[in-house]
Design an enzyme around this catalytic site. Structure first.
Site, PDB file in Angstrom:
ATOM      1  N   LYS A  74       0.836  -1.198   0.000  1.00  0.00           N
ATOM      2  CA  LYS A  74       0.000   0.000   0.000  1.00  0.00           C
ATOM      3  C   LYS A  74       0.878   1.258   0.000  1.00  0.00           C
ATOM      4  CE  LYS A  74      -3.709  -0.549   2.558  1.00  0.00           C
ATOM      5  NZ  LYS A  74      -4.247  -0.767   3.914  1.00  0.00           N
ATOM      6  N   ARG A  84      -3.082   3.141   8.602  1.00  0.00           N
ATOM      7  CA  ARG A  84      -3.393   1.969   7.784  1.00  0.00           C
ATOM      8  C   ARG A  84      -2.232   0.990   7.833  1.00  0.00           C
ATOM      9  NH1 ARG A  84      -4.550   4.801   2.046  1.00  0.00           N
ATOM     10  NH2 ARG A  84      -5.807   2.924   1.720  1.00  0.00           N
ATOM     11  N   GLY A  92      -5.574 -10.603   7.406  1.00  0.00           N
ATOM     12  CA  GLY A  92      -5.521 -10.879   8.848  1.00  0.00           C
ATOM     13  C   GLY A  92      -5.056  -9.707   9.696  1.00  0.00           C
ATOM     14  N   MET A 140      -4.427  -5.508  11.031  1.00  0.00           N
ATOM     15  CA  MET A 140      -5.260  -4.503  11.697  1.00  0.00           C
ATOM     16  C   MET A 140      -6.131  -3.744  10.702  1.00  0.00           C
ATOM     17  SD  MET A 140      -4.249  -1.089  13.776  1.00  0.00           S
ATOM     18  CE  MET A 140      -4.638   0.005  12.437  1.00  0.00           C
ATOM     19  N   ARG A 157      -3.678  -1.246  -6.491  1.00  0.00           N
ATOM     20  CA  ARG A 157      -2.896  -2.493  -6.445  1.00  0.00           C
ATOM     21  C   ARG A 157      -3.348  -3.379  -7.595  1.00  0.00           C
ATOM     22  NH1 ARG A 157      -5.727  -4.693  -0.999  1.00  0.00           N
ATOM     23  NH2 ARG A 157      -7.840  -4.554  -1.780  1.00  0.00           N
ATOM     24  N   HIS A 180     -18.448 -18.328   3.162  1.00  0.00           N
ATOM     25  CA  HIS A 180     -17.552 -19.480   3.296  1.00  0.00           C
ATOM     26  C   HIS A 180     -17.719 -20.441   2.116  1.00  0.00           C
ATOM     27  CE1 HIS A 180     -16.491 -23.561   4.722  1.00  0.00           C
ATOM     28  NE2 HIS A 180     -15.459 -22.918   5.254  1.00  0.00           N
ATOM     29  N   SER A 185      10.256 -44.380 -17.742  1.00  0.00           N
ATOM     30  CA  SER A 185       9.176 -43.520 -17.290  1.00  0.00           C
ATOM     31  C   SER A 185       9.236 -43.542 -15.765  1.00  0.00           C
ATOM     32  CB  SER A 185       7.837 -44.052 -17.783  1.00  0.00           C
ATOM     33  OG  SER A 185       6.796 -43.289 -17.227  1.00  0.00           O
ATOM     34  N   CYS A 238       5.229 -40.321 -15.014  1.00  0.00           N
ATOM     35  CA  CYS A 238       3.819 -40.688 -15.113  1.00  0.00           C
ATOM     36  C   CYS A 238       3.134 -40.792 -13.764  1.00  0.00           C
ATOM     37  CB  CYS A 238       3.657 -41.993 -15.886  1.00  0.00           C
ATOM     38  SG  CYS A 238       4.418 -43.392 -15.048  1.00  0.00           S
ATOM     39  N   TYR A 272       8.890 -35.552 -21.418  1.00  0.00           N
ATOM     40  CA  TYR A 272       7.452 -35.299 -21.272  1.00  0.00           C
ATOM     41  C   TYR A 272       6.993 -35.514 -19.837  1.00  0.00           C
ATOM     42  CZ  TYR A 272       6.749 -40.363 -21.175  1.00  0.00           C
ATOM     43  OH  TYR A 272       6.791 -41.679 -20.823  1.00  0.00           O
TER      44      TYR A 272
END
Ligand code: ADP
Ligand code: MG
Ligand code: MG
Length: 887
Positions: free
Chosen positions: A26, A96, A105, A107, A352, A468, A777, A844, A864
């Site tokens: 910020k 801020r 999470g 302040m 941002r 949620h 493989s 694989c 691969y």
């Protein structure tokens, strides 16, 4: 002397966007916007180093910080034409928090700091608006007491509701200055009563209280959890931004809002956002009043009759549009902005890089590359591979009838069909029993995670786009409809009432997480659209990557899906899956239970045409692409019945005594089947099985080539080889049968015989094994089990604990353990290729679809990766990003 404080304002800044490690995201962007000459209220940023010093000093402010802040505040006051604590023109501040990465999470912001019983009067005098001054003061007391003093905000909400009811007001904006003073008196009294200390009147005390609270919030439980979940180091610390206030609550020519330069859910290149007149701070997102659209187009689209910013404040709007364009062009990415308008004057408070859905991310990246803002490589680099999962889900066929029985919010994209279940336990049980379910809840909580995992989709009656259910479902890539308020769940009678329909557990519904609709029954669906922006981005990824991407598939459905997702061959075809089908398993059992080679061969003769026809179909789908076919791998008892009842039934159907059958099953019992009679060990004990499979493969290849005109590239893979001699033995049988079939058909077929490297011994002896093996493989599932000596099926109970206790960081069955298992892969690759230059190498295991593991595969130089069909696009993108990083 350490520089603790950076000032910004009046078109100048001591820091810039490059300083986010010091100033936080910020602060760095406020400095950058300021230096660009944009209207930003002046302020100062206290560095993350000061935060670290605060903790190093046992939670005391480092020496010199206080003096630096006060000196900087002097400059800020000069720029604002005010003084901190000044009796006539008080400088009011916002405090801020701001870490390097955005962190929910931390302040919450404190606004209007510096107000007290005196300065509120000055503010009223100066503004000529008493209501505004007292409204600002009560907001400050409320925020400060909550965020800094730790008094729950609900206490204040209760007082306010109580007063509003007493005075007969509906909205906060209805309260007069005198009424706010009464509210404030009750606030202050409550603070004294609850905390035994008065609300601080001294602005300096307020300021340092707030700065200390930001630093302390770095170590609060919420922030710590968030950092753990997102791998953010504690050592980063947080910065603190102290900024002159501007007021969006200064009457009807003032406003506050948030915006995105492009639509964050669709990616459409159009300004998108919301604002509120006469409001402050986060009123817009708090849902106290319904926000208005910034653009007129947005207003019309949402069907709102409340005026847009474009219409109400055309000048401020025009300037805002110019600034958004400027910021996007400057940062070269979609921006998420916060602004305030004070009596017609626009102020920028934050910018941002905006969060977005996978769909929006792709559209934005592709359009930015097309317009020349960014390179195609950059566009490829910007998409999180795992996020593609969101786009790979089916949608409802637009031509299908939609028996709508309700609707809610389109909380997580994609459509899903399943039986109704009302609890997570039922969801898990039903799915174990092989059924598909939709989890229907009033709302979900963290206890529902397992049910959400099990369900095809989630439907909730309550909750918004950020509930949620919505957040978790999006994270899982599962369709979700939330907040379907017209539906009623009656838990006592276990019914779902929807527009007159009464549905119960077991009834099938379809949810459309892209439109929010709830439909009755199973509605026809379309497979995901992989063209358009998605297709173009994938083309760019394909042009960038070095490794090819194959799929693990043995059924025609999987092979087709994988082809549509862009798979370039099959890296693992597990032949045993073909024997589990109805009608075949009994023949397979006959073979296993036979007590002589002749008996086994008779049963195998019956399996041959079945296996051959499976291969023909698979080869036709893969049309000339490489296919790695693994010979029978699991221990044979997996094919046999379990439990007395099933044994009796099978015995009856194949015409043997139940006791004889039980005895044979006992004989085959192993203490440690994973390390038992399986893999190439089967082919060595009973070569006729491998011979039958080889014959089926070659006959099918010849057959399929007739229709496709393109013979597949056959790679026959011998599993679980530890010894070179094991491979020699099995390879000799394969070669002999191949020669026979080719002679019979009078046709040559090119093929390779190779092995899976899935035992540490094989990895270490790869140089010698490569004399016989024509390709390797890496079977990293077994290689991880055998390297760690951990059984994957038993690991979850303690690996969870390991992660909690910090013994391991990631699950080695999800992301390859580069130091151990990876080291074996490296050794085997190098030694294999030393023996056989240019030898084909692939992976694989499950790791073949994991972006971090794919990065590792690139670094080893594998040819691969192979993964499950739905992960193919993810692997294509991850392989491209890995190639960019390695290159
Ligand atoms: P967050 O990190 O949660 O976005 P912010 O520090 O951006 O928190 O603050 C939240 C809101 O507070 C901003 O969107 C803005 O509306 C308001 N705000 C912050 N600083 C100021 C300021 N100097 N003047 C007016 N409002 C402010
Ligand atoms: Mg916030
Ligand atoms: Mg913000």
């Amino acid at each position: 002397m350490t520089k603790w404080v950076y000032v910004f304002g009046d078109g100048r800044a001591e820091g810039s966007a490059r300083d986010s490690h010091l100033l936080g995201g910020k602060g760095a962007n406020l400095a950058e916007m300021c230096a660009l000459g944009l209207p930003v209220p002046p302020g100062l940023t206290i560095t993350t180093e000061a935060c670290n010093a605060y903790y190093d000093g046992g939670k005391s402010f480092p020496e010199g910080l206080e003096a630096d802040v006060m000196a900087a505040l002097q400059k800020v006051g000069e720029m604002a034409g005010r003084g901190f604590g000044d009796p006539d023109r008080p400088l009011l501040l916002s405090v801020r928090s701001g870490a390097r990465a955005s962190m929910p999470g931390m302040m919450d912001t404190v606004l209007n700091l510096g107000l007290n019983d005196d300065s509120v009067l000055a503010m009223a005098r100066e503004s000529g608006d008493e209501r505004f001054a007292w409204d600002s003061y009560r907001r400050f007391i409320q925020m400060y007491a909550d965020v800094v003093m730790g008094l729950d905000h609900e206490v204040f909400e209760e007082i306010l509701e109580d007063e509003k009811a007493r005075l007969g007001h509906e909205l906060d904006t209805d309260l007069s200055a005198a009424e706010w003073q009464e509210v404030i008196a009750r606030y202050k009294q409550t603070i004294s009563d609850e905390l035994g200390q008065a609300f601080p009147q001294d602005p300096r005390e307020q300021l340092w209280g707030a700065i200390g609270a930001v630093f302390s919030s770095w170590m609060n439980a919420r922030a710590i959890t968030y950092r753990q979940l997102h791998d953010i180091p504690t050592s980063w610390g947080t910065a603190v931004n102290v900024q002159a206030m501007v007021f969006g609550n200064f009457g009807n020519t003032s406003a506050t809002g948030v915006a995105f330069t492009r639509n964050p859910s669709t990616g459409e290149n159009r300004l998108y956002g919301e604002f509120l007149i006469n409001a402050q701070g986060e009123d817009v997102v708090a849902g106290i009043r319904t926000p208005q659209s910034i653009t007129e187009a947005g207003r019309i689209e949402s069907g709102s009759d409340r005026p847009s910013l474009e219409k109400t404040m055309p000048e401020a709007y025009a300037e805002f549009v110019r600034i958004t364009e400027r910021l996007e062009a400057h940062y070269l990415d979609m921006q998420d902005l916060e602004f305030t308008i004070e009596r017609g004057k626009l102020w920028m408070l934050q910018t941002r890089t905006g969060k977005r859905t996978a769909k929006a991310a792709i559209r934005i990246a592709v359009e930015m590359a097309d317009s020349g803002m960014i390179s195609r490589e950059e566009a490829v680099r910007r998409i999180e591979p795992a996020s593609l999962d969101q786009l790979l889900h089916p949608t409802i066929d637009p031509a299908a009838e939609r028996p709508v029985i309700g609707s809610g919010l389109p909380a997580s994209p994609g459509a899903a069909t399943g039986e109704i279940v009302f609890t997570s336990e039922e969801a898990v049980d039903a799915v174990r029993a092989g059924r598909k379910v939709i989890l229907v809840r009033v709302e979900t909580s963290p206890e529902d995670i397992h049910g959400m995992h099990a369900a095809e989709g989630i439907l909730t009656v309550r909750g918004g786009m950020t509930s949620h259910a919505a957040v978790v479902a999006r994270g899982m890539g599962k369709p979700c409809v939330s907040g379907a308020g017209a539906l009623r769940i009656d838990m006592r009678n276990r019914t779902l009432l929807a527009m007159g329909a009464k549905l119960g557990p077991g009834d099938v519904i379809t949810i459309d997480g892209s439109s929010g609709q709830v439909l009755r029954g199973a509605v026809p669906m379309l497979q995901p659209e992989l063209s358009g922006d998605f297709g173009r981005l994938m083309e760019w990824a394909d042009a960038t990557r070095r490794m090819t991407v194959r799929t693990n598939a043995e059924t025609p459905a999987d092979a087709r899906a994988a082809r549509s997702f862009g798979a370039e061959g099959i890296g693992l075809c597990r032949t045993e899956h073909m024997f589990f089908e109805d009608g075949r398993i009994s023949t397979m059992r006959e073979m296993i239970l036979a007590d002589s080679e002749a008996g086994r061969r008779a049963a195998l003769d019956k399996l041959l045409p079945m296996q051959r026809s499976d291969f023909i179909e698979l080869f036709e789908i893969m049309h000339g692409l490489p296919i790695t076919i693994r010979l029978l791998d699991p221990p044979l008892h997996e094919f046999l019945p379990k439990g007395a009842e099933e044994i009796a039934e099978v015995a009856r159907s194949i015409g043997v005594e139940a006791e004889a059958l039980a005895a044979r099953i006992d004989e085959l019992h192993e203490f440690n089947p994973m390390l038992g009679h399986r893999g190439c060990r089967l082919a060595i004990s009973w070569p006729e099985i491998a011979e039958m499979q080889t014959r089926a493969i070659f006959e099918a290849a010849i057959e399929a080539a007739k229709t496709t005109g393109a013979p597949v590239e056959l790679e026959i893979m011998v599993p679980l080889v530890g010894l070179r001699t094991e491979l020699d033995f099995v390879k000799a049988r394969i070669d002999a049968v191949a020669r026979d079939v080719m002679a019979e058909a009078g046709q040559e077929i090119a093929y390779l015989v190779g092995t899976m490297i899935e035992l540490p011994r094989a990895a270490i002896q790869a140089g010698s094994i490569a004399e016989a093996a024509e390709f390797f493989s890496f079977g990293t599932n077994d290689l991880t089990q055998t390297t760690f000596g951990i059984s994957r099926d038993d690991a979850q109970s303690f690996l969870q604990t390991y992660r909690q206790k910090g013994i391991i960081e990631t699950d080695p069955f999800v992301t390859i353990d580069t130091e151990g298992v990876g080291q074996l892969v490296r050794i085997a690759s190098e030694n294999g290729r030393a023996t056989r230059p240019g030898m084909k190498l692939g992976i694989c295991g499950e790791h073949g679809g994991d972006p971090a593991s794919i990065r590792f595969c690139e670094s080893v130089g594998l040819d691969y990766v192979s993964c499950s069909p739905f992960r193919v696009p993810i692997a294509r993108l991850a392989a491209a990003q890995a190639a960019v990083k390695e290159g």
